[in-house]
Every structure is written in structure tokens, then in C-alpha cells.
Design an enzyme around this catalytic site. Sequence first.
Site, mmCIF file in Angstrom:
data_model
loop_
_atom_site.group_PDB
_atom_site.id
_atom_site.type_symbol
_atom_site.label_atom_id
_atom_site.label_comp_id
_atom_site.label_asym_id
_atom_site.label_seq_id
_atom_site.Cartn_x
_atom_site.Cartn_y
_atom_site.Cartn_z
ATOM 1 N N PRO A 183 40.503 36.376 32.685
ATOM 2 C CA PRO A 183 40.212 35.265 31.811
ATOM 3 C C PRO A 183 39.725 34.050 32.588
ATOM 4 O O PRO A 183 40.377 33.619 33.540
ATOM 5 C CB PRO A 183 41.557 34.968 31.143
ATOM 6 N N GLU A 184 38.622 33.508 32.178
ATOM 7 C CA GLU A 184 38.132 32.237 32.698
ATOM 8 C C GLU A 184 38.470 31.188 31.626
ATOM 9 O O GLU A 184 39.168 31.496 30.671
ATOM 10 C CB GLU A 184 36.634 32.330 32.985
ATOM 11 N N HIS A 218 52.984 48.051 30.956
ATOM 12 C CA HIS A 218 52.452 46.788 31.460
ATOM 13 C C HIS A 218 52.907 45.582 30.643
ATOM 14 O O HIS A 218 52.383 44.488 30.806
ATOM 15 C CB HIS A 218 50.928 46.846 31.525
ATOM 16 N N ARG A 263 47.474 44.509 36.101
ATOM 17 C CA ARG A 263 47.324 44.304 37.550
ATOM 18 C C ARG A 263 48.377 43.362 38.134
ATOM 19 O O ARG A 263 48.475 43.236 39.343
ATOM 20 C CB ARG A 263 45.911 43.797 37.862
ATOM 21 N N ARG A 296 30.368 19.681 51.247
ATOM 22 C CA ARG A 296 30.651 21.085 51.532
ATOM 23 C C ARG A 296 29.407 21.786 52.056
ATOM 24 O O ARG A 296 28.301 21.407 51.712
ATOM 25 C CB ARG A 296 31.081 21.813 50.236
#
Length: 276
Positions: A2-3, A94, A112, A156
Site C-alpha cells: 500500500p502506498e 496470515h 509477508r 541530494r
Amino acid sequence: MPELPEVETVRQGLAKWVAGRTIATVEVRHPRAIRRHLPGDAHFIAMLTGRTILDASRRGKYLWLPLDRGGLLMHLGMSGSLSFGNAFDAPGPHDHFDLVTARGTLRLTDPRRFGAVVWSPAIDAGAAAKLLAGLGVEPFDPAFTGDHLYQALRRRRVAVKTALLGGDIVVGAGNIYACEALFEAGIDPRTRSDRLSRARCEALAEAVRLTLARALESGGSTLRDFRDAHGMAGAFQLQARVYGRVGKPCLRCGAMVRRIVQGQRATFFCPGCQKR
DNA sequence: ATGGGTACCTGTCTGC
DNA sequence: TGCAGACAGGTACCCA
């Protein structure tokens, strides 16, 4: 998995459901899923039992459920999902965590186990503060401007895709939406952060917002197993223009979409439309 | 501080 | 059909 659009979609479904419910019992079937990030919270269950959930909010890809005392910080990792119901089936392999209330159960499923659930005395104290400390600005916050992006990126030297994914400049764009936003802005993902002009940073900030907003409208992306809190799949993956389209023609210019690896993550881009 | 790499997990798909 | 290997939406942590 999920973003930001997926987490926000979950949050919206959750907020209506959890507000005002009191936690009767807590089932922890896989402690690693719960305390992965911050071991040592021996009173986890005790701090939740009997508490009332007030709301569901979000910071970056974290969910925060404020309780009448303290709150619960949750992260869905790559494969986590939340669901709620009144008559849950027996837990599957799960289904690691249930919050049981008199009027239904909130269940975390996470094959996971990259997710996290942490109790914290407040969102800006203790465990939550530590996990949220390094997060960048929210993409829909007025503070997220082209200039903000420009000032951060010029310091950066990593590739701009890597910088976006880092989450310490702006939160919410994960692998799918970082790729899509860079396509939208016409920027080659390999471009060094400090080589982006102010104008291109303006375009990129707008592209991040637009991409995330579109995804949110579609209920997020379901590549494999994303479901919102009602079990519904997202639809944005159908609109993806580069993500997962390696070897297919760019929908804008017809060039072949490429796949490269940056920071051990796949990056998809169109060499015709996206320039350094 | 920055950047690069590893670690944490399981499920699914691909190619031999 | 079986099996090894690659790959998947994220992020914390370690080291140079």
C-alpha cells in the site's frame, strides 16, 4: 503494497467503522507482526483492552487510531490489509491480529509480515514519534510546493526516483506512484536530484499530487492482493502508464517502456517522454 | 549527513 | 510435473 492512496482508502473505510467502538479483547496470533519495529512493549494487550477507538487518521503510509488513552500506530508493509466484520471466519494463517469489539472485529492480515502495529502514548510521543520522526511533508499539505522539493532535492545527489521513494522529502509515493509521477512530469528517473531545475521541481510536485489524487479517486491500485477495509480492490493499476508495462509501447509517444533497477527496486519509464 | 546495501517474510510466476 | 530462481505495493538498520 500500500502506498498513500491505498492507505488513505483504508483509512476512510476504517474511520466510519471504528469511531466510538470499545475494544473488548485483543487477539495476537503472531507477535512478530505486532512488535517488529519496536520490541519490548510487554503491555501491548493491556494498553488496548477496554480502550475506546476515537478515530482513524493517517501520516504518510502509517495509520493512527487514537484511543481514549494513547493510540495504535499501524503500517501495512508490502502485503498488509485490514478488514472488519461481525462474524469472522476462523483466522487463516496470515490473520495475525484482531481487535474485538462488541459490535465487530477489526482484523489485520499480512502474509509477508512487513507490517507493524505499535501502541504509543500519543502520536507525537513514544513509539509513534520515533517511527514518524523522519517523515517528509504530506503531498496534499500546502507546504509541499515546487520550491520545497527544489530546496530538498538540490542537497541530494541520488537519482530523483530514489529520493522520492525515500519518504523523507515527501511521503506517500511508493514504487508505483513514484514511477507514474516521474512519467507525468516527463523526468528521467535516473536524473540526479541536484540537477533538477526549479521549474522541473514545480512540475514534479504537481505530478506527485495529481498522480496520488487520481489513484485515490480510483480507490488505489490492486496489483495482487490490495483490498480496502470493505474487501474491495482498487482500479488505478488500469491507468498506470509505465508501471509494469515493460516492453509495451508508451501510450503517449509509442517508444518502448523500459525497466531498470534503482536501489534494488524496479523502475519503469519511457525513454521517449522522460528526459534528464 | 548521505548513500549504499542488507534484512525482514511469503506467495506467485517463469523458465528449465 | 517439479523445482530453482526472480520478483512483489516498504522501511529499519548497519556500515563506509
